[in-house]
Design an enzyme around this catalytic site. Structure first.
Site, short mmCIF file in Angstrom:
data_model
loop_
_atom_site.label_atom_id
_atom_site.label_comp_id
_atom_site.label_asym_id
_atom_site.label_seq_id
_atom_site.Cartn_x
_atom_site.Cartn_y
_atom_site.Cartn_z
N SER A 135 1.80 3.79 -6.30
CA SER A 135 2.01 2.45 -5.78
C SER A 135 0.67 1.77 -5.58
CB SER A 135 2.75 2.50 -4.44
OG SER A 135 2.83 1.21 -3.85
N TYR A 148 3.41 5.46 4.02
CA TYR A 148 3.72 5.29 2.59
C TYR A 148 2.43 5.19 1.78
CZ TYR A 148 5.76 3.32 -1.67
OH TYR A 148 6.13 3.10 -2.97
#
Length: 273
Positions: A135, A148
């Site tokens: 990501s 995250y």
């Protein structure tokens, strides 16, 4: 580039029952690849254009079973796309330890477990490509997405080391970091609750709303599918690829050149904190 460059290469995609994984699988199958996806509950998936194997990246026995079944059917595995992942949001102080561990089990330890399961087969056949879906959030510590960011960033760095360790076996590995895409990840992510008596109530609530809006207005997952196809068709893939909005990709470059405090103020302004 011709679409038949790699006819009938066998591809395994984790987390392929929906979202980015499903888009990648359908795109590659249309291009002539032999695609297998995975899902924790494949029987619940009523529509899939390619076979789904039962696999939970947090459970070694399901990983071994799925990989062995694929090898029995096809005799080889050319490409692994480590796509399975989970979102997690919340003030780090208020995020339960158990949820932090779950996020790392899926986003970091899970992909490594799958890699370990496929490497003996790829080494035996003398080739292979492993693509880890990370990501853009993994390049920076984002407020209320810190866990995250950390789990995806850890996989980015581990891939760098893995690439060098695998050089002698003709097995390649790369990261692909997507930005915001229009998928159902927001619905499946863990949200630490916005507590009425929390000192983070207003800031976290506003940021959570903004994050969900970014996903809802995100790019078409087909962009990721096309990027994966191009990488597979690249003889020597780079270590890192970024796919998404130009501004999101540009933010990574800004972090490299801006002073820490300036970059931090930029993020604070973006999240209205």
């Amino acid at each position: 580039m011709k679409t038949d460059t790699y006819p009938q290469k066998t591809v395994l995609i984790t987390g392929a029952s929906s979202g980015i994984g499903k888009s990648i699988g359908e795109f590659l199958q249309d291009k002539g690849f032999k695609v297998y996806g995975t899902s924790r509950s494949p029987k619940k998936v009523t529509r899939s254009k390619f076979p789904l194997l039962s696999l939970d990246v947090t459970k070694n026995e399901t990983i071994s079973s799925a990989v062995n079944e694929l090898i029995e059917r096809e005799g080889r595995l050319d490409v692994l796309v480590n796509n399975a992942g989970v979102g997690i949001t919340g003030p780090i102080e208020e995020t339960p330890d158990e949820e932090i561990r779950k996020a790392f089990d899926t986003n970091y330890f899970g992909p490594i477990k799958v890699i370990k399961a496929v490497l003996p087969f790829m080494r035996k056949q003398g080739s292979g490509l492993i693509i880890n879906i990370t990501s853009i959030a993994g390049y920076m510590g984002l407020p209320y997405r810190g866990i995250y960011s950390a789990s995806k960033g850890a996989l980015e760095l581990t891939t760098e080391a893995f690439r060098m360790e695998l050089k002698g076996f003709n097995i390649q590995m790369t990261n692909v970091a997507p930005g915001d895409f229009a998928t159902n990840i927001a619905a499946g992510r863990y949200h630490a609750p916005v507590l009425e008596d929390s000192p983070y109530k207003k800031a976290y609530g506003n940021t959570l709303k903004l994050m969900n809006e970014h996903v809802d207005s995100g790019k078409d997952p087909q962009m990721m599918a096309k990027a994966i196809f191009e990488i597979i068709n690249t003889p020597e893939p780079k270590g890192h690829y970024k796919v998404g909005e130009l501004l999101q990709k540009f933010s990574i470059g800004l972090k490299r050149i801006l002073p820490d405090k300036v970059y931090e103020r930029m993020l604070l302004k973006h999240y209205k904190l």
